[in-house]
Scaffold this motif. Structure first.
Motif, short mmCIF file in Angstrom:
data_model
loop_
_atom_site.label_atom_id
_atom_site.label_comp_id
_atom_site.label_asym_id
_atom_site.label_seq_id
_atom_site.Cartn_x
_atom_site.Cartn_y
_atom_site.Cartn_z
N HIS A 138 0.81 -1.16 0.16
CA HIS A 138 -0.13 0.07 -0.09
C HIS A 138 0.91 1.15 0.06
O HIS A 138 0.53 2.43 0.30
CB HIS A 138 -0.85 -0.19 1.31
CG HIS A 138 -1.93 -1.06 1.01
ND1 HIS A 138 -2.56 -1.71 2.19
CD2 HIS A 138 -2.78 -1.28 0.16
CE1 HIS A 138 -3.59 -2.35 1.62
NE2 HIS A 138 -3.61 -2.46 0.38
N MET A 159 -0.47 4.49 -0.67
CA MET A 159 -1.98 4.47 -1.79
C MET A 159 -3.03 5.20 -0.85
O MET A 159 -3.22 4.94 0.30
CB MET A 159 -2.43 2.93 -1.87
CG MET A 159 -1.19 2.17 -2.48
SD MET A 159 -0.72 2.74 -4.12
CE MET A 159 -2.11 2.07 -4.98
N ASP A 182 -6.96 4.89 -5.53
CA ASP A 182 -5.92 4.61 -6.44
C ASP A 182 -5.70 2.96 -6.63
O ASP A 182 -6.43 2.20 -6.11
CB ASP A 182 -4.63 4.75 -5.29
CG ASP A 182 -4.05 6.21 -5.30
OD1 ASP A 182 -4.74 7.04 -6.08
OD2 ASP A 182 -3.28 6.70 -4.21
#
Length: 242
Positions: free
Chosen positions: A120, A160, A164
């Motif tokens: 992430h 992130m 996204d």
């Protein structure tokens, strides 16, 4: 199953993939954002504010909220705990260990794990969407709204955001494909598509699997061995046996 059984599987393994979630970092003082005491539960609107859509429309206000929610001023004070150290210590001349983490705090790198995929993204850097230039956390903290020194564009966090596209999933599957042991620690396996990775490991046919989490998950039946224990306690048990 016993910790002795888990230790035997770890000893036999030559290529271990460790999936980690927020529970791994809580002993370092970083809150689990989705637990009953996590930050997201305080205000569900935070998912709206931490979205790519909100960043694109309101970049200045986004940065104010982002720094407050993720407590960026405290980030550099956090240090790896015994769980991070345990994962690093699994590495040896005979054993290859790869970490795929949901966490964005960079603590696996501080614990000197050799191979870390930040699924992430990371809080430790931001980047310019126009020229691609990357900036470290220290630079981002110099002003309330960081901008690119090259082109003046508002920087976007390396973590992130909601909305996204996940870009690390294919690489994560490739890493798991080579593993003979999947060790999952401190995650409830609720976030898609990260939660699909244990399914992929099971499809490989030869990958043994261990789950350690402080509470049951709805994916428990995917694993050969499951422990519902505090992670610090669990790694102490395993360290004594390894």
């Amino acid at each position: 199953m016993s910790y002795e059984s888990a230790a035997r599987r770890i000893k036999r393994a030559e290529r271990i993939v460790v999936l980690t979630g927020a529970g791994v970092s809580t002993a370092s003082g970083i809150p689990d954002f989705r637990s009953s005491e996590g930050l997201w539960t305080e205000d569900h609107a935070r998912e709206y504010y931490m979205s790519n859509d909100y960043f694109q429309k309101h970049p200045d206000d986004f940065w104010k909220k982002y720094k407050a929610i993720f407590r960026l001023k405290l980030l550099q004070e956090y240090r790896p705990n015994n769980v991070h150290q345990f994962i690093h210590e699994l590495e040896s001349d005979r054993r290859n260990v790869s970490v795929i983490t949901q966490n964005v705090d960079g603590l696996h790198q501080l614990a000197v794990s050799s191979s870390v995929l930040e699924y992430h993204g990371s809080l430790n850097h931001s980047f310019c969407q126009d020229c691609g230039r990357s900036y470290p956390l220290e630079s981002v903290m110099e002003t309330m709204v960081p901008v690119c020194r090259n082109c003046g564009t508002t920087l976007k966090p390396g973590v992130m955001l909601f909305g996204d596209l996940i870009t690390a999933h294919d690489e994560a599957e490739w890493i798991i494909k080579e593993a003979d042991l999947l060790l999952v620690m401190g995650t409830s396996l609720q976030v898609t598509p990260f939660c699909l990775l244990p399914y992929y490991a099971g499809e490989q046919g030869r990958t043994s699997s261990i789950l350690i989490n402080n509470e049951p998950t709805d994916k428990d039946d995917l694993f050969d061995i499951v422990f519902h224990d505090d992670l610090s306690y669990a790694v102490q048990q395993l360290q004594e046996l390894l």
